[in-house]
Scaffold this motif. Structure first.
Motif, PDB file in Angstrom:
ATOM      1  N   SER A 115       0.855  -1.186   0.000  1.00 45.74           N
ATOM      2  CA  SER A 115       0.000   0.000   0.000  1.00 45.74           C
ATOM      3  C   SER A 115       0.893   1.238   0.000  1.00 45.74           C
ATOM      4  O   SER A 115       1.910   1.281   0.697  1.00 45.74           O
ATOM      5  CB  SER A 115      -0.886  -0.009   1.251  1.00 45.74           C
ATOM      6  N   VAL A 138      -1.022  -0.689  -4.178  1.00 46.94           N
ATOM      7  CA  VAL A 138      -2.421  -0.434  -3.859  1.00 46.94           C
ATOM      8  C   VAL A 138      -2.552   0.995  -3.360  1.00 46.94           C
ATOM      9  O   VAL A 138      -1.872   1.404  -2.409  1.00 46.94           O
ATOM     10  CB  VAL A 138      -2.930  -1.419  -2.798  1.00 46.94           C
ATOM     11  N   THR A 139      -3.410   1.753  -4.002  1.00 45.49           N
ATOM     12  CA  THR A 139      -3.600   3.145  -3.619  1.00 45.49           C
ATOM     13  C   THR A 139      -5.096   3.454  -3.618  1.00 45.49           C
ATOM     14  O   THR A 139      -5.932   2.543  -3.642  1.00 45.49           O
ATOM     15  CB  THR A 139      -2.813   4.063  -4.560  1.00 45.49           C
ATOM     16  N   ASP A 140      -5.438   4.731  -3.566  1.00 44.71           N
ATOM     17  CA  ASP A 140      -6.841   5.137  -3.508  1.00 44.71           C
ATOM     18  C   ASP A 140      -7.065   6.306  -4.456  1.00 44.71           C
ATOM     19  O   ASP A 140      -6.107   6.835  -5.030  1.00 44.71           O
ATOM     20  CB  ASP A 140      -7.235   5.488  -2.068  1.00 44.71           C
ATOM     21  N   THR A 160      -6.309   0.425  -7.519  1.00 40.48           N
ATOM     22  CA  THR A 160      -6.966   1.490  -6.759  1.00 40.48           C
ATOM     23  C   THR A 160      -8.211   0.964  -6.062  1.00 40.48           C
ATOM     24  O   THR A 160      -9.117   0.439  -6.715  1.00 40.48           O
ATOM     25  CB  THR A 160      -7.354   2.651  -7.694  1.00 40.48           C
ATOM     26  N   ARG A 174      -6.929   0.064   1.784  1.00 42.46           N
ATOM     27  CA  ARG A 174      -5.744  -0.322   1.020  1.00 42.46           C
ATOM     28  C   ARG A 174      -5.066  -1.529   1.648  1.00 42.46           C
ATOM     29  O   ARG A 174      -4.641  -2.458   0.949  1.00 42.46           O
ATOM     30  CB  ARG A 174      -4.765   0.854   0.944  1.00 42.46           C
TER      31      ARG A 174
END
Length: 411
Positions: A115, A138-140, A160, A174
């Motif tokens: 993340s 892994v992000t947002d 995402t 995440r």
């Protein structure tokens, strides 16, 4: 305070580079924006002939920062980690991967999954390229589109998460997605930057670079996210300079030092969980800074010193400037600038974005508010506290301020 002479060099072996000045600099008199500790042609030592990719990381320059963040004749030294290919987290990205490979925790060709809010992602993409590992980050949706494109350009797969966790916000969402991906890819490995001791150890070279560049250091100012670089640098420098003071810089809305988690605009510092790498016992005080205050400092740096960066850089510069104004003139202050400005052109340096979020309010107050304890009240502007506690092990904190995962869009 002891204040020996610092050499005007960004490389520990200045004598090996004929265009690096070996003449001493008196930092108390180095208040001109161009009076900085790096050679005129940094590429001569940052990219030596025959360099490998890992050789591009480290030996970053330092810059003397003064007016307008401090009065003329006062200032602080800024360690410009934006001179690394991807920023400060190139260091732990490479080191964590190398140590995991040495222990056979990460097998050749297996996937790295982590993340990230951006900068560590660049470091892991670099490590994946160097050692031949696919990388999934892994992000947002809060990650800048330019950073998403850059990570993909460097070969990383960007995953995402579509919505925040109902209790833990984006950061917990995440982390949950990382767990799913690890299960989907047998043999994959997660660095766990929040609790991995190799994250802390990765900053030993940075500390030694500072000792060679600046000499005696009285105060070290670091932003705090995972806790890695503040813990790693201070651990080494305390052995060299036992009286060193460590000043932490956090964002409003972050839980790290005992405030409640709230939606946060700034990325790269702060957290809605309690990272295990935060060395609470090393800190002399903590400052919380708001996004508008960071934007002001970033833009002041850009126009006066040319070297600037993102949210963490602005927040750290604001605090270091205040320390330079209020501590004795001979205090040797060093601030770590984690990155450069490139990824923030759509946020910190975008007038439309800043106006939409109310970030162009003008200069911050000359001095921070002060709390006697971190749980005294919820802060919304620049505030300092000389009492630093580990929120997870502080039985005096009210329950509402001890919860690491309250409702909200904390990232």
């Amino acid at each position: 305070m002891h204040s020996p002479i610092a050499h005007e060099t960004a490389h520990p072996d200045a004598s090996a580079h004929p265009d690096v000045s070996s003449h001493p600099v008196d930092p108390a008199r180095s208040d001109h924006p161009t009076d900085h500790a790096r050679p005129e042609h940094p590429a001569h030592h940052l990219v030596p002939a025959g360099s490998t990719l890992p050789g591009l990381v480290g030996n970053t320059p330092v810059l003397r920062v003064s007016h307008p963040l401090t009065p003329p004749g006062r200032g602080f030294w800024a360690k410009l980690e934006g001179f690394n290919p991807g920023g400060i987290k190139d260091r732990p990205g490479l080191h964590m991967v190398e140590r995991a490979r040495a222990r056979s925790e990460l097998r050749p060709g297996c996937r790295i999954v982590e993340s990230t809010s951006g900068t560590l992602g660049l470091g892991l993409a670099l490590a994946g390229t160097v050692h031949g590992h696919p990388v999934t980050l892994v992000t947002d949706p809060g990650l800048e589109p330019s950073m998403t494109r850059l990570l993909a350009a460097h070969g990383a797969t960007v995953d995402t998460v579509p919505e925040p966790d109902p209790a833990g916000g984006w950061q917990q969402a995440r982390r949950d997605r990382v767990a799913e991906l690890l299960a989907e890819h047998p043999g994959s490995w997660c660095p766990d930057q929040y609790g991995n001791p190799d994250n802390v150890a990765a900053y030993t070279p940075l500390a030694l670079e500072l000792a060679a560049q600046v000499g005696h250091i009285d105060v070290l100012v670091c932003s705090v996210g995972t806790g890695g670089h503040s813990a790693g640098i201070s651990r080494v420098l305390r052995q060299l300079y036992p009286g060193l003071r460590l000043v932490g810089v956090d964002t409003v809305g972050s839980t790290i030092f005992g405030q409640p988690a709230r939606p946060r605009l700034m990325r790269g510092l702060g957290s809605s969980i309690y990272p295990r790498n935060v060395a609470y016992g090393n800190f002399s005080e903590v400052h919380w800074v708001s996004p508008a205050e960071s934007v002001w400092a970033c833009r002041q740096l850009a126009t006066s010193h040319y070297a600037t960066g993102g949210w963490s850089v602005g927040a750290v510069a604001l605090v270091a400037g205040w320390l330079a104004r209020t501590l004795p003139r001979d205090a040797r202050i060093v601030a770590v600038f984690p990155d450069g400005p490139q990824r923030y052109l759509e946020t910190v340096y975008d007038d439309t974005y800043c106006a939409r979020h109310g970030l162009l309010e003008g200069p911050p107050a000359a001095d921070p508010d002060t709390l006697d304890s971190p749980d005294e009240k919820e802060v919304s502007r620049w505030t300092r506290c000389a009492t630093v506690r580990d929120p997870l092990h502080d039985d005096t904190a009210p329950r509402g301020l001890r919860s690491p995962l309250p409702e909200g869009e904390a990232r």
